[in-house]
Design an enzyme around this catalytic site. Structure first.
Site, PDB file in Angstrom:
ATOM      1  N   HIS A   1      27.461  43.208 -42.349  1.00 17.32           N
ATOM      2  CA  HIS A   1      28.317  42.486 -41.371  1.00 17.32           C
ATOM      3  C   HIS A   1      27.985  42.779 -39.843  1.00 17.32           C
ATOM      4  CE1 HIS A   1      31.909  40.564 -40.276  1.00 17.32           C
ATOM      5  NE2 HIS A   1      32.373  41.807 -39.716  1.00 17.32           N
TER       6      HIS A   1
ATOM      7  N   GLN B   1      26.889  48.212 -40.744  1.00 18.04           N
ATOM      8  CA  GLN B   1      28.243  48.194 -41.304  1.00 18.04           C
ATOM      9  C   GLN B   1      28.099  47.146 -42.564  1.00 18.04           C
ATOM     10  OE1 GLN B   1      31.782  46.613 -39.750  1.00 18.04           O
ATOM     11  NE2 GLN B   1      32.597  48.662 -39.704  1.00 18.04           N
TER      12      GLN B   1
ATOM     13  N   GLU C   1      39.288  41.257 -43.100  1.00 17.36           N
ATOM     14  CA  GLU C   1      40.164  42.526 -43.313  1.00 17.36           C
ATOM     15  C   GLU C   1      41.462  42.396 -43.353  1.00 17.36           C
ATOM     16  OE1 GLU C   1      38.762  45.640 -41.129  1.00 17.36           O
ATOM     17  OE2 GLU C   1      39.524  47.070 -42.366  1.00 17.36           O
TER      18      GLU C   1
ATOM     19  N   PHE D   1      45.698  46.885 -39.450  1.00 15.98           N
ATOM     20  CA  PHE D   1      44.046  46.585 -39.738  1.00 15.98           C
ATOM     21  C   PHE D   1      43.334  47.878 -40.248  1.00 15.98           C
ATOM     22  CE2 PHE D   1      42.276  42.377 -39.128  1.00 15.98           C
ATOM     23  CZ  PHE D   1      40.806  42.520 -39.212  1.00 15.98           C
TER      24      PHE D   1
ATOM     25  N   GLU E   1      27.522  42.694 -29.529  1.00 16.29           N
ATOM     26  CA  GLU E   1      27.049  43.458 -30.725  1.00 16.29           C
ATOM     27  C   GLU E   1      25.433  43.790 -30.453  1.00 16.29           C
ATOM     28  OE1 GLU E   1      27.635  41.185 -34.232  1.00 16.29           O
ATOM     29  OE2 GLU E   1      26.694  42.476 -35.520  1.00 16.29           O
TER      30      GLU E   1
ATOM     31  N   HIS F   1      30.679  45.137 -44.816  1.00 20.86           N
ATOM     32  CA  HIS F   1      32.182  44.866 -44.753  1.00 20.86           C
ATOM     33  C   HIS F   1      32.454  44.940 -46.251  1.00 20.86           C
ATOM     34  CE1 HIS F   1      35.678  42.446 -44.561  1.00 20.86           C
ATOM     35  NE2 HIS F   1      35.621  42.494 -43.095  1.00 20.86           N
TER      36      HIS F   1
ATOM     37  N   LEU G   1      32.262  36.070 -45.046  1.00 26.96           N
ATOM     38  CA  LEU G   1      33.235  36.876 -44.810  1.00 26.96           C
ATOM     39  C   LEU G   1      34.817  36.516 -45.135  1.00 26.96           C
ATOM     40  CD1 LEU G   1      34.175  39.718 -43.022  1.00 26.96           C
ATOM     41  CD2 LEU G   1      34.720  37.835 -41.166  1.00 26.96           C
TER      42      LEU G   1
ATOM     43  N   ARG H   1      32.107  50.916 -37.206  1.00 31.78           N
ATOM     44  CA  ARG H   1      33.182  50.150 -36.276  1.00 31.78           C
ATOM     45  C   ARG H   1      34.547  49.940 -37.022  1.00 31.78           C
ATOM     46  NH1 ARG H   1      34.477  44.960 -35.742  1.00 31.78           N
ATOM     47  NH2 ARG H   1      32.944  43.978 -36.854  1.00 31.78           N
TER      48      ARG H   1
ATOM     49  N   ARG I   1      36.101  50.730 -43.060  1.00 30.83           N
ATOM     50  CA  ARG I   1      35.225  49.685 -43.689  1.00 30.83           C
ATOM     51  C   ARG I   1      34.040  50.420 -44.504  1.00 30.83           C
ATOM     52  NH1 ARG I   1      34.343  44.788 -39.565  1.00 30.83           N
ATOM     53  NH2 ARG I   1      36.572  43.937 -39.771  1.00 30.83           N
TER      54      ARG I   1
END
Lengths: 599, 262, 116
Positions: free
Chosen positions: A367, A254, A269, A141, A398, A256, A266, A409, A300
């Site tokens: 994201h 963030q 990733e 990742f 979150e 993404h 989404l 993150r 990211r």
């Protein structure tokens, strides 16, 4: 609206995603008899279910096959062989990913607790993908230097949520499904309860408890292109702020890198973790120029900025040039069907592209919210930049900011954070109650106050359209406080937000009925979007540096001398900007001193 | 002028009903000019936010993972967030949206799913592990995961339950969603109670009440197969004791590596 | 009701099943009269030689055949868990039943038309 009444519980948790459910289950396990969880949607609809790629822990089940390079295949580690991963490495990756804004003591707690939490999920019946010898499978990742994303095909969040929800039910947790929290009662530094709307009937209820916890999720819906559900309108964050609780690091949002083009949905990733490439309109794997070492698996914020730069410089794809290609053809049919089935369905359904045969058009999408309600590592909410805890108020997931993600993150760390700190908050709450916490008497009449507020919203004739106001907010946040920021645009954003808040006073709720009034909810949610968006921009404008996801074209460098600190924002006087203060970051100067962040 | 892919105006017919106000459900028509990729949920959103705020429906993720937005479109149950509007227009450019059938209507497209959740709880969806829990993960082979037939993908949307003729005619029937979940737990090698589970669902309120009508498969937005799961449960229920013995045997080696297949 | 081939199959199963039960009663009524001697028996039997009943016999054949083939289909589906060819299964049974009904029904109708 029908009249209100009063309900009491030992603990009330708002939000039934991973963090809320872990806290509820843990409190129940530790002996708290009366745990209630409120959720504005059915618990299984919580956005935790949308997480796809995996949950991080250094289990050491898998390693890269020798001499096959950083994109080569992975194999299970034979028993007795050298481990390739460790909590120390996970900790370093997280600290570096956070651009040194993460509190290292909390990060250490999180990564150390990681393996245990994964095994607990598995013992609770969570269905994971497996290695040939039956261990939990792991994949690469972004930003992680070892393959430690424990996954279930590409719907990891979904299986985790269903598992923890089942277990919470098993432990006798009461779920108030489709109850919307309107207000938080904090008096003299003590949290006494909440006021909630029962969506089914429109009835207001005052709920009192010895401990209240928010696990209300993120706030991506402030932006035009987002991976977030309609429900992610940051209600908990805004309500806490309005009740005098500060918010921390809100400016760190963030984006993404791979949301579906025009939709923002989404595309995990994991697509890149399994080997996918990002290409521009010339077919070039442009990440070579921005992160020659990690390429598409850089963190990211870096990848999104790289994509945005390509787009801004005219090398984007799509009719408006705002997209980038995510190319997974070389992964092969079998691997995509086996490991990435959901994202394939999504790509086909929403943009008509089968990743087996063609590159999928994507673009950066809002994201994750690194910022939120500040807490310590035990889930207690802090009242100020000095770290004094509020009594009886907790937060995790979150909506909270511990902070373990700092300025950015890493993927797979959010599922981990919500689980670990949800559990910890549950324990802290149980201890608090078992040590003799008392139900606090209310001095005002918050139920009545909220009743009048709703009445006013419903009754006013209004001429403004709620959705139009929301869309204009999203546009200004995306364009003026998005991936790249500068003083001029942010000032414009603040002005626009002020104007929209003014216009919102004339916003009209079309549905006047009491029963299941989602039009009223939409209006309330939009008011929350306006509330916390101001905090995001204010924090971003004040922070004259670039760090992690906060990137300014007028201050492009990281400035540790002046800015190695968290932004803490308190609500100011009406029509006044937020009051900003700053909290130091916990740094172990010997083990993990700040370094240059290169990938 | 560039073509942004917009289509001719369409008519969206939605079943409305507020029990507090209306005597019975009625169809209301709205007109709308969609884009090429407008989903049915997008259309509902546009109508609600700009034409009629009273139009009420559930939704959240809009990408087919939360399970909120299952409804009946032109007579078929589906999620409305991942289906293009243009695919469901009849020859007169109309689409008809009703709430999930056979369930009490709360308001417009929102239905009361109490019976759905009761059945889910009834079959004990949580894993019941053996007493011996290893330090690390239970070992479960990829083949054993595959034997679950993707049942873990179920998002509990209710499309199958509400399409089932048996559910419509029999208040006590457990339902395809809960039977699929029970199947998943029965087949999970980590579950120590397959016998009890089979006793609970291998009855004429459970797996033996299914009439193999297949509506559940047609309705499932995730491509799952509750009928196959139910048939498996029937066969296992007939051989319950042997299955229990096999499970006890399997659980002796849950902490050790599974044999790697050749 | 939620209308799919599966639902129609279920509905037909129920209808043919009830029809067959009713037929069974009638059948026993007729055949059982043999106990009362040849005359009674022939009387009853002749009741059902009228053209209307001959046509009904064709429907009865259709019901028996359809019910039987659908029953076999269900046995196969349950035993071998065949769930991916749902609509085809339904039409296959329909077609087979139709063929056998025609094969058997034509002689019945000819018999009727030729005056018995």
């Amino acid at each position: 609206m029908p009249s209100q009444d009063e309900i009491t519980h030992e603990v009330i948790i708002v939000g039934a995603g991973l963090a809320g459910s872990w806290a509820a289950m843990t409190a129940a396990q530790e002996g708290v008899k009366d745990v209630a969880v409120l959720s504005k949607i059915h618990p299984l609809r919580s956005h935790s279910s949308a997480a796809q790629g995996g949950i991080a822990a250094a289990l050491n089940n898998v390693r890269p096959v020798a001499d096959t390079g950083p994109r080569g295949p992975l194999e299970q580690i034979p028993p007795g062989d050298e481990p390739v991963d460790s909590w120390e490495l996970h900790m370093f990756d997280t600290i570096k990913g956070s651009d040194w804004l993460g509190d290292q003591d909390s990060i250490e707690i999180m990564v150390k607790a990681a393996p245990e939490i994964i095994y607990t999920y598995e013992h609770m019946g969570c269905v994971f993908s497996r290695t040939p010898d039956g261990r939990i499978a792991q994949r690469r990742f972004g930003g992680h230097s070892a393959p430690r994303a424990n996954y279930s095909a590409d719907y990891t969040g979904h299986v985790l949520l269903h598992t923890i929800h089942e277990q919470a039910l098993r432990h006798g947790v009461n779920f108030y499904s489709e109850w919307y929290c309107l207000d938080l009662n904090v008096e003299d530094g003590v949290c006494k309860g909440i006021v909630a709307l029962e969506v089914l009937t429109g009835k207001l209820h005052t709920l009192r408890a010895k401990a209240v916890m928010f696990a209300t999720g993120g706030y991506g819906r402030a932006f035009r292109i987002t991976s977030n559900a309609y429900a992610n309108t940051g209600d908990g964050v805004a309500i806490a702020y309005d009740a005098g609780v500060p918010l921390m690091d809100m400016e760190f949002v963030q984006f993404h890198p791979t949301g579906l083009y025009r939709h923002g949905i989404l595309m995990s990733e994991a697509c890149r973790g399994e080997g996918g490439y990002l290409t521009n309109k010339d077919g070039e794997r442009f990440m070579e120029r921005y992160a020659p070492d990690k390429m598409e698996l850089a963190p990211r914020d870096l990848v999104s900025r790289s994509e945005q730069t390509e787009i801004d410089e005219g090398r984007g794809i799509g009719p408006d040039g705002l997209g980038i290609h995510l190319d997974m053809r070389h992964l092969g049919r079998e691997k995509i069907l086996q490991r990435l089935p959901q994202i394939r369905d999504l790509a086909i359904e929403f943009v008509g592209a089968d990743p087996i045969d063609e590159p999928v058009p994507i673009q950066p999408t809002a994201h994750y919210s690194m910022g939120g309600i500040p807490t310590n590592a035990d889930g207690q909410v802090l009242a100020n930049a000095d770290g004094d805890p509020l009594v009886g108020f907790y937060a995790a997931g979150e909506c909270a900011c511990v902070s373990v993600h700092g300025a950015n993150r890493l993927g797979t760390n959010s599922l981990l954070e919500a689980s670990v700190f949800g559990q910890r908050a549950g324990r802290t709450i149980a201890n608090f109650i078992q040590d003799g916490a008392k139900l606090q008497p209310l001095s005002g009449n918050p139920g009545e106050r909220n009743q009048q507020h709703l009445r006013a919203l419903l009754d006013r004739p209004g001429k403004e359209n709620v959705e139009d106001i929301a869309q204009e907010l999203k546009s200004t946040m995306t364009d003026n406080c998005g991936i790249f920021r500068d003083a001029g645009r942010m000032a414009a954003a603040l002005e626009k937000i002020g104007a929209l808040q003014e216009r919102f006073k004339a916003a009209k709720v079309m549905d006047k009925s009491s029963r299941f009034n989602t039009d009223l909810l939409a209006a309330l949610e939009t008011s929350h979007l306006l509330t916390f968006s101001e905090v995001i921009v204010a924090g971003a404008q004040a922070r004259t540096e670039s760090r992690g996801a906060h990137s300014r074209t007028d201050y492009p460098k990281r400035d540790d001398e002046n800015w190695l600190k968290h932004t803490v924002a308190h609500k100011g006087e009406p029509s006044e900007p937020p009051i900003l203060s700053y909290k130091p970051v916990f740094i172990d100067w010997e083990r993990y001193p700040p370094q240059e962040r290169k990938y | 002028m560039s073509n942004n892919g917009s289509q001719p105006t369409v008519t969206v017919r939605v079943q409305r009903f507020n029990p507090d106000i209306d005597k019975k459900p009625f169809l209301q028509e709205y007109r709308l000019t969609p884009q090429r990729d407008t989903t049915i949920l997008d259309a509902l959103h546009e109508i609600k936010t700009h034409q009629d705020g009273g139009l009420t429906y559930r939704r959240s993720c809009r990408h087919a993972i939360c399970g909120s937005c299952a409804m009946n479109v032109n007579g078929r149950n589906m999620l409305v967030c991942n289906v293009p509007l243009r695919k469901h227009l009849d020859r007169r450019n109309r689409v008809t949206i009703r709430p999930l059938p056979y369930l009490p209507i709360i308001k417009d497209l929102v239905v009361d799913r109490s019976s759905f959740w009761e059945q889910y709880l009834r079959i004990k969806p949580w894993l019941i592990p053996p007493d011996d829990i290893p330090e690390k993960e239970f070992r479960m082979s990829p083949q054993e995961v595959a034997a679950l037939q993707n049942a873990e993908k179920c998002i509990m949307c209710g499309a199958c339950y509400s399409a089932c003729t048996v559910v419509a005619t029999n208040k006590k029937y457990i339902g395809p969603h809960a039977l699929l979940k029970a199947f998943m737990r029965v087949l999970d090698p980590r579950d120590a109670t397959p016998g009890e589970r089979l006793k609970e669902v291998g009855t004429d309120e459970g797996a033996f009440r299914c009439h193999t009508i297949f509506n559940c498969i047609d309705a499932c937005p995730k491509g799952l197969d509750p009928t196959k799961a139910i048939e498996t449960l029937r066969q296992l229920a007939a051989k319950r004791q042997a299955f229990e013995a096999a499970r006890r045997e399997r659980q002796k080696s849950l902490a050790g590596p599974v044999p790697v297949s050749e | 009701m939620y209308k799919t081939p599966g639902f129609i199959s279920f509905a037909l199963r129920r209808i043919t099943g009830i029809a067959l039960v009713l037929y069974l009663f009638m059948h026993i009524w007729v055949i059982g009269s043999a106990v009362g001697g040849a005359e009674t028996f022939n009387e009853r039997l002749n009741l059902f030689q009228q053209p209307a009943f001959k046509v009904a016999e064709v429907f009865l054949l259709a019901a028996v055949v359809w019910h039987a083939f659908d029953g076999i289909r269900l046995l196969i589906v349950s035993q071998f868990k065949v769930t991916d060819t749902r609509a085809s299964q339904f039409y296959a049974v329909l077609v087979l039943a139709a063929l056998v009904t025609i094969a058997g029904g034509v002689p019945i109708l000819l018999f009727m038309l030729n005056g018995g």
